[in-house]
Design a protein around this motif. Structure first.
Motif, mmCIF file in Angstrom:
data_model
loop_
_atom_site.group_PDB
_atom_site.id
_atom_site.type_symbol
_atom_site.label_atom_id
_atom_site.label_comp_id
_atom_site.label_asym_id
_atom_site.label_seq_id
_atom_site.Cartn_x
_atom_site.Cartn_y
_atom_site.Cartn_z
ATOM 1 N N UNK A 84 6.298 11.143 6.105
ATOM 2 C CA UNK A 84 6.915 12.210 6.906
ATOM 3 C C UNK A 84 5.850 12.958 7.699
ATOM 4 N N UNK A 98 6.254 11.781 1.360
ATOM 5 C CA UNK A 98 5.749 13.000 2.012
ATOM 6 C C UNK A 98 4.661 12.660 3.033
ATOM 7 N N UNK A 151 4.563 10.936 10.573
ATOM 8 C CA UNK A 151 5.588 10.440 11.509
ATOM 9 C C UNK A 151 5.590 8.922 11.570
ATOM 10 N N UNK A 152 5.446 8.309 10.388
ATOM 11 C CA UNK A 152 5.349 6.858 10.269
ATOM 12 C C UNK A 152 6.425 6.319 9.332
ATOM 13 N N UNK A 153 7.452 5.657 9.862
ATOM 14 C CA UNK A 153 8.436 5.042 8.968
ATOM 15 C C UNK A 153 7.745 4.079 8.008
ATOM 16 N N UNK A 154 8.114 4.141 6.736
ATOM 17 C CA UNK A 154 7.471 3.288 5.734
ATOM 18 C C UNK A 154 8.015 1.870 5.783
#
Lengths: 233, 233
Positions: free
Chosen positions: B134, B131, B137-140
Motif C-alpha cells: 500500500x 502495508x 503503491x505496488x499491487x502485490x
C-alpha cells in the motif's frame, strides 16, 4: 480541487475485522464504490454495510462473469470513468475491497486507471490468509520459514512444482479446484498436514482436516499446509 | 471459571490500522501482555498505547537477545506461567502482537504453551506485507500469481533459489541483511524491479527503489519484487 481516491481493505468478512482507518474513511466518504458480481452480490458492500453513511452516493461496478478478460476490463473502464467524474467534482471516493486492495483484489484495475491523475491512498486490510490461520489455530510461519501463497486455479503441474519445494503454503480460492488440489497434496504426501478453512471469520466459518472433507468447497475457502518446522513450537 | 487468552494482531505500526475487534478487546481486557526486547522497547505496546485501559495490569515478557534459542524459550515459559496465573484467576488476558499473531510472531510461543489448557482466540491483523505494498503503491498479486514471502535472514544460496522461481516476492526483516539481499537480486537481474519500504504506515515511512538505497536498513523494512505479470495492469 479534485477529491481523493481511497482503496480500502475491509478484511476477510467479519465487519469487526476492518481497521479503525477503514471505518473512519468509509464513514466520511462522499461516494462509495464497489465491485458487484453479475449475479448481484457484493461481498465488499456486505462487510461495510453497517458503516456506509445513509444517503451516500454509490457506484456499483458490475463485473461480468466470463473467461474472456476484455468484458471485465471494459467494466473497470466504465467504473473508473464514473469515479473520475466524482473525483473531478471534488468528492472523495472510497472503493470497498474485501481483504486487502493489493492482494488478489480488483481494486488494482481501478488504481491503474486513476492513480496517475488523482491523489490516491491505499488502506491495507487483514487478508484471508492470516484470518484462516487464526480460525484454524495454526501458526503460519515462524522465524526463517518461507510462506508461499498459491491461487487455486493454477494448473496441477505448476501447483505441484510450487508446493514441492515450499515450507508453509496457503492455497486460496479453492472452490471448484478442490479435487485437483487434494490430488496434488496427496501426490506429495502432504494430505495429513492440510487444513481446510471455509468462510473464515464469518458466522458460518468451518475448519476441518482436508482429509475429512467430503462436500464441495465454496469460492471463499482456503487450504493451509503448515508442517511446523520450528522445533520450539 | 478461567479467563480467555486473546492473541491480538495490531497491524504494521499506525495505530489506526488496528481492527475494530482489536480495539474492543484491548479496551476491555483485564490484563495486557506483550513482548519487550532486552533493550526495553515494545513495538506492540507502542502501537496499542492509546487503547490500553488506565490502571490495567501489564505483563511485560522480556526476550533476551541471543543467537541461542533456549534463553528466549525460558522467557516464554516464565511469561506463559504469569499469564496462566491471571487466566486461573478468571481474568481475560490480551497479548499484544505487532502485525499478525501467527505471521512470524512471537505469540505462537505463548499459544503453544497455553492453548491446550485455556480458551484461546486469535485476532488476525494487517501484516507488514500488504502495508508495504500500500505504501509503495505496488499491487502485490493479481489473479493466478504466486506470492512468496521470504525472511531476510535466510542464507544467500537458499534465498536465490527461492526467488529464482518466484513471481511476486516480499522479503521481510531486511535490516542487517540488506547487502546480501541486494546482491542476490542483482545476480538474478531483478534489482530494477525491487522497491525498498521502511517503517510502512508510520510517520517516518520511506519508499524508494532498492537500487537508489545507500544507507543501512532498520529491522522494520521490506523489499518487494513485483514484476507485474498481468498484462491488464
Amino acid at each position: 480541487m479534485s477529491g481523493t481516491l481511497y482503496g480500502i481493505g475491509l478484511g476477510p468478512g467479519d465487519p469487526e475485522l476492518m481497521t479503525l482507518k477503514a471505518h473512519r474513511l468509509i464513514s466520511g466518504a462522499d461516494v462509495i464504490a464497489y465491485p458487484v458480481l453479475e449475479r448481484g452480490e457484493s461481498f465488499a458492500r456486505f462487510i461495510a454495510a453497517g458503516v456506509i453513511p445513509e444517503g451516500s452516493e454509490e457506484i456499483a461496478i458490475t463485473i461480468p462473469m466470463s473467461v474472456e478478460r476484455a468484458p471485465a476490463q471494459a467494466a473497470y473502464d466504465a467504473g473508473a470513468s464514473q469515479i473520475a467524474t466524482a473525483l473531478d467534482a471534488g468528492k472523495n471516493v472510497a472503493v470497498l475491497c474485501e481483504g486487502d486492495p493489493f492482494f488478489y483484489g480488483s481494486f488494482m484495475y481501478l488504481f491503474s486507471r486513476l492513480s496517475d491523475r488523482y491523489e490516491c491512498q491505499v488502506v491495507p486490510g487483514v487478508t484471508s490468509v492470516t484470518a484462516c490461520a487464526a480460525a484454524a489455530h495454526t501458526p503460519l510461519t515462524a522465524r526463517n520459514e518461507v510462506l508461499t501463497i498459491i491461487p487455486g486455479p493454477l494448473d496441477a503441474a505448476e501447483m505441484l512444482d510450487r508446493i514441492k519445494g515450499a515450507q508453509a503454503v496457503a492455497i486460496m480460492k479453492v472452490g471448484r479446484h478442490l479435487n485437483k488440489i487434494t490430488q496434488v497434496l496427496s501426490d506429495l504426501g502432504l494430505l495429513e498436514h492440510a487444513t481446510y478453512v471455509e468462510r473464515a471469520s464469518l458466522e458460518n466459518q468451518r475448519v476441518i482436516p482436508l482429509a475429512d472433507l467430503t462436500d464441495p468447497a465454496p469460492y471463499f475457502s482456503m487450504i493451509l499446509v503448515c508442517k511446523g518446522s520450528d522445533p520450539w513450537l
